[in-house]
Design an enzyme around this catalytic site. Structure first.
Site, PDB file in Angstrom:
ATOM      1  NE  ARG A 100      -2.289  -1.852   3.396  1.00  0.00           N
ATOM      2  CZ  ARG A 100      -2.785  -2.277   4.594  1.00  0.00           C
ATOM      3  NH1 ARG A 100      -3.929  -1.947   4.679  1.00  0.00           N
ATOM      4  NH2 ARG A 100      -2.035  -3.071   5.249  1.00  0.00           N
ATOM      5  NE  ARG A 108       8.768  16.423   5.054  1.00  0.00           N
ATOM      6  CZ  ARG A 108       7.992  17.489   4.639  1.00  0.00           C
ATOM      7  NH1 ARG A 108       8.766  18.476   3.628  1.00  0.00           N
ATOM      8  NH2 ARG A 108       6.950  17.973   5.279  1.00  0.00           N
ATOM      9  CG  HIS A 134      -2.874  -2.038  -2.758  1.00  0.00           C
ATOM     10  ND1 HIS A 134      -4.199  -2.280  -2.122  1.00  0.00           N
ATOM     11  CD2 HIS A 134      -2.520  -0.504  -2.499  1.00  0.00           C
ATOM     12  CE1 HIS A 134      -4.817  -1.021  -2.069  1.00  0.00           C
ATOM     13  NE2 HIS A 134      -3.782   0.013  -1.977  1.00  0.00           N
ATOM     14  CE  LYS A 196     -11.789   4.930  -0.085  1.00  0.00           C
ATOM     15  NZ  LYS A 196     -11.432   3.770   0.766  1.00  0.00           N
ATOM     16  CG  ASP A 222     -10.801  -3.257  -1.593  1.00  0.00           C
ATOM     17  OD1 ASP A 222      -9.891  -2.803  -2.391  1.00  0.00           O
ATOM     18  OD2 ASP A 222     -11.016  -2.173  -0.665  1.00  0.00           O
ATOM     19  CB  ALA A 228     -13.476  -4.263   8.466  1.00  0.00           C
ATOM     20  CB  THR A 230     -12.710   1.186   3.175  1.00  0.00           C
ATOM     21  OG1 THR A 230     -11.797   1.960   3.631  1.00  0.00           O
ATOM     22  CG2 THR A 230     -13.427   1.326   1.992  1.00  0.00           C
TER      23      THR A 230
END
Length: 318
Positions: A100, A108, A134, A196, A222, A228, A230
């Site tokens: 992710r 930075r 991902h 979202k 997903d 959980a 989201t």
């Protein structure tokens, strides 16, 4: 079934032994012998208990929690195989940790997914076989071949057999639209998208639902369900928009922190996941259905070893 080529060897680190055993069983091999332990200060110690000289070795390890321990264990094992003169070292990563952190979202920030790729290459891996990365661009972080397997065919087969009436596939955010489109095409269902925003890290707000979900059975998809937040927020929004039964599915059930409590209290009827990450006490989670990726990964290993195409593995079986 027994695989007859003595140059093919399967080894496992400690993150997901049940999956490793299932993959080896599908291929028709026993897992390689390795002794894993720790020194008194916590340093990882590994010793191969059989020869791998001239062998094509497939090393299975998910870099799931505790991610740092499992990552170092993977690197040490690759180094051991390299120094034991394995012909090729093929790292099979059902779940790629740090994926992710694949870009600089703010000034930075590190790009840790690239750092992990560098570490795996430097350790001595010749190939990576990963499951549902991902972000697709992570394949380009490596300068060695990467075979990217997809979880959608497995999930699609399950929901096709379930035979839901009037299904709609829902992406919980814009970033997952390609994945959701694959599942929608498999099920010949329409697609909806949750619009979202994140006003701050760890906080999600649903702004809108793009697409018609009223009177339909919704399937949220997903790649990862972590805390959980989201997926549950999306399920609540779908219920308010008139969706009937709501299902959720993902390839990687990280399920950290309050995830299980949130899912159990949500309007989601069933959570369908795969076994890329082991779930302790999975039977105690009433809504959970676990599908195995072992046949897919086992078949991929056979095809790579025999220099066959992998494209057939990306097709749904419906």
């Amino acid at each position: 079934m027994s695989y007859s080529d003595p140059t093919l060897k399967i080894f496992s680190c400690s993150s997901n032994p049940k999956l490793s055993e299932a993959i080896a069983r599908y291929i028709g091999l026993e897992l390689g012998n390795v002794v894993m332990g720790r020194f008194s200060d916590g340093e990882i110690h590994i010793r191969l208990d059989e020869s791998v000289r001239g062998s094509d070795v497939y090393l299975i390890q998910s870099t799931s929690a505790p991610v740092n321990d499992h990552l170092i264990e993977l690197l040490v094992m690759v180094d051991a195989l390299k120094r034991a003169s394995a012909k090729t070292i093929n790292v099979v990563i059902p779940y790629y940790g740090y994926a992710r952190q694949d870009r600089k979202a703010r000034s930075r920030d590190p790009i840790t997914a690239k750092l992990v790729a560098n570490l795996i290459e430097t350790a001595g891996a010749h190939r990576v076989i990963a499951m549902d990365l991902h972000a697709m661009q992570i394949q380009g972080f490596f300068d060695i071949p990467v075979d990217h397997l997809l979880g959608v065919p497995i999930l699609g087969d399950y929901f096709h057999e379930k035979g839901l009436l009037a299904p709609v596939v829902v992406s919980p955010d814009h970033g997952g639209v390609v994945r959701a489109r694959r599942l929608a095409d498999t099920l010949q269902a329409p697609l909806a998208i949750i619009d979202k925003r994140r006003p701050e890290p760890g906080v999600v707000e649903v702004m809108n639902i793009i697409g018609d979900v009223s009177g339909r059975n919704a399937i949220l998809i997903d790649d990862i369900i972590d805390t959980a937040g989201t997926i549950v927020l999306a399920a609540n929004a779908l219920k308010e928009a008139g969706a009937l039964d709501i299902y959720a599915c993902c390839t990687h059930p990280v399920l950290s922190g309050p995830a299980i409590e949130r899912l159990e209290a949500s309007p989601i009827m069933e959570i369908v996941v795969t076994d890329t990450i082991p779930i302790h006490d999975a039977t105690s989670i009433s809504k959970l259905k676990v599908l195995s990726v072992a046949p897919l990964m086992g078949e991929a290993i056979i095809r790579i070893h025999e220099q066959q195409s992998l494209s057939k593995l990306f097709e749904p079986h419906v």
